[in-house]
Scaffold this motif. Sequence first.
Motif, PDB file in Angstrom:
ATOM      1  N   ASN A  19      36.702 -34.185 -97.798  1.00 20.97           N
ATOM      2  CA  ASN A  19      35.748 -33.798 -98.841  1.00 20.97           C
ATOM      3  C   ASN A  19      35.637 -32.274 -98.888  1.00 20.97           C
ATOM      4  O   ASN A  19      34.831 -31.690 -98.168  1.00 20.97           O
ATOM      5  N   PRO A  20      36.435 -31.624 -99.741  1.00 27.82           N
ATOM      6  CA  PRO A  20      36.432 -30.166 -99.765  1.00 27.82           C
ATOM      7  C   PRO A  20      35.274 -29.553-100.555  1.00 27.82           C
ATOM      8  O   PRO A  20      35.045 -28.344-100.478  1.00 27.82           O
ATOM      9  N   TYR A  21      34.524 -30.386-101.289  1.00 27.40           N
ATOM     10  CA  TYR A  21      33.610 -29.829-102.294  1.00 27.40           C
ATOM     11  C   TYR A  21      32.417 -29.068-101.728  1.00 27.40           C
ATOM     12  O   TYR A  21      32.002 -28.056-102.319  1.00 27.40           O
ATOM     13  N   PRO A  22      31.823 -29.468-100.595  1.00 28.12           N
ATOM     14  CA  PRO A  22      30.763 -28.626-100.017  1.00 28.12           C
ATOM     15  C   PRO A  22      31.260 -27.239 -99.615  1.00 28.12           C
ATOM     16  O   PRO A  22      30.545 -26.241 -99.782  1.00 28.12           O
ATOM     17  N   VAL A  23      32.487 -27.162 -99.105  1.00 30.36           N
ATOM     18  CA  VAL A  23      33.063 -25.860 -98.748  1.00 30.36           C
ATOM     19  C   VAL A  23      33.306 -25.029-100.002  1.00 30.36           C
ATOM     20  O   VAL A  23      33.011 -23.820-100.037  1.00 30.36           O
ATOM     21  N   TYR A  24      33.825 -25.681-101.035  1.00 32.71           N
ATOM     22  CA  TYR A  24      34.056 -24.955-102.290  1.00 32.71           C
ATOM     23  C   TYR A  24      32.758 -24.391-102.859  1.00 32.71           C
ATOM     24  O   TYR A  24      32.732 -23.280-103.398  1.00 32.71           O
ATOM     25  N   GLU A  25      31.672 -25.167-102.759  1.00 34.23           N
ATOM     26  CA  GLU A  25      30.382 -24.705-103.281  1.00 34.23           C
ATOM     27  C   GLU A  25      29.949 -23.416-102.572  1.00 34.23           C
ATOM     28  O   GLU A  25      29.518 -22.450-103.224  1.00 34.23           O
ATOM     29  N   LYS A  26      30.105 -23.385-101.254  1.00 31.10           N
ATOM     30  CA  LYS A  26      29.725 -22.190-100.503  1.00 31.10           C
ATOM     31  C   LYS A  26      30.655 -21.019-100.821  1.00 31.10           C
ATOM     32  O   LYS A  26      30.208 -19.870-100.920  1.00 31.10           O
ATOM     33  N   LEU A  27      31.945 -21.293-100.960  1.00 29.75           N
ATOM     34  CA  LEU A  27      32.895 -20.224-101.291  1.00 29.75           C
ATOM     35  C   LEU A  27      32.571 -19.593-102.636  1.00 29.75           C
ATOM     36  O   LEU A  27      32.600 -18.366-102.780  1.00 29.75           O
ATOM     37  N   ARG A  28      32.265 -20.429-103.636  1.00 27.64           N
ATOM     38  CA  ARG A  28      31.951 -19.885-104.963  1.00 27.64           C
ATOM     39  C   ARG A  28      30.748 -18.956-104.898  1.00 27.64           C
ATOM     40  O   ARG A  28      30.676 -17.964-105.623  1.00 27.64           O
ATOM     41  N   GLN A  29      29.806 -19.271-104.013  1.00 26.84           N
ATOM     42  CA  GLN A  29      28.589 -18.464-103.912  1.00 26.84           C
ATOM     43  C   GLN A  29      28.800 -17.191-103.103  1.00 26.84           C
ATOM     44  O   GLN A  29      28.301 -16.127-103.460  1.00 26.84           O
ATOM     45  N   SER A  30      29.543 -17.287-101.992  1.00 24.01           N
ATOM     46  CA  SER A  30      29.624 -16.159-101.060  1.00 24.01           C
ATOM     47  C   SER A  30      30.948 -15.406-101.105  1.00 24.01           C
ATOM     48  O   SER A  30      30.979 -14.193-100.902  1.00 24.01           O
TER      49      SER A  30
END
Length: 396
Positions: A19-30
């Motif tokens: 499930n890559p999506y939680p990591v992607y969410e943080k990457l988009r923000q930071s």
Amino acid sequence: MHASETPKNALFTSDFTRNPYPVYEKLRQSDPVVKVMLPNGQTGWLISTYEDAAAVLKDPRFIKDMTKFVGQEHPSVFSKNMLFSDPPDHKRLRGLVQKGFTPQRIESMRDHIQEIADRLLDAVSGKDRLNLIDDYAFPLPIIVISEILGVPTEDQDKFRVWSNSIIEASNQKMGEDVTRHMNEFIAYLKEWFAKVREQPGDDMISELVIAENQGDRLTEEELYGVVTLMIIAGHETTVNLIGNGVLALLEYPEQRKLLQDRPELIQGAVEEMLRYNGPVEFSTSRWASEDLEFRGQLFQRGDLVIVALDAANRDPAQFEDPDLFDITRGKSPHLAFGKGIHLCLGAPLARLEGEIAVNTLLRRFPDFALEGEIGDLEWRPGMIVRGVKEIPLRLS
């Protein structure tokens, strides 16, 4: 936040693959544009927001042919195709195969693709179980692309082994199995092309070989590259579109019921499947052709650039409630097939195959259910495709 806690450190782990999506969410923000270490040991820039992803995919400063500035041969004999080329070569190579994938020609195949889908499901109609990937999602598109190209029926299973090896080599060191499979594939193509030169048919391989014989339009290496791309891209995207799409319907039973009750919603459903958990997770490699600044970061000439397509397709700046699967979302500007001059040539075919495959499964086996839990499914390795190895279904 300490360096060890940054989201980029969570990339490419087993949890990330599931499930890559939680990591992607943080990457988009930071860290929307961040330098990362890839699984093969290369470093490159990873792009995760929709706006930045679309910009990179269209920006001619990010090129596909790395040999232009590093002065070396293509790393693979299969690399000389439109996916790894820039203008003017790109236009020439794409033009050779484009006529085989026009929307009109693809639409004319609808009835035949429906026949193939029904035939595959007929084969399991008396059984209690279906392995969605092996029994349905894989054979349907490989039969279709093989017929377009002229691959003999008895050889189609070989292409699964070979294409899997080539894809999994995209982020791993070349092992003995991968090297052996590539050599087998090259030997097969050589023999196939020789037969076609002696006795061409009305398939696309014959058209490409004839084009090669008519002058400098296709070199032997380009022929390898173009055919390999069509075989791999011609079925891999669809296998995982069908697999991931059915998983989304299992995850959202109310959406599944809506599609079963209103099968005319299938086009929008397929677009949402492509957006929600797309079959191509990362773009193929691009390279900075010059020193440049992008979103405040300094890229050096020769820097590798990768677009996280599935991250862009869950960007809340572009999609409302992006983590929600909604087949009535409407027209979607998702990037599942890329953007710009490298927009996937086979997108109309993949869409049609996905529409037919999903609706036919829902109609023929309306009560199918997953054996086990979605979280226990094994996801395929590799950086290009996103899909699971097996989806065991109970049919009744």
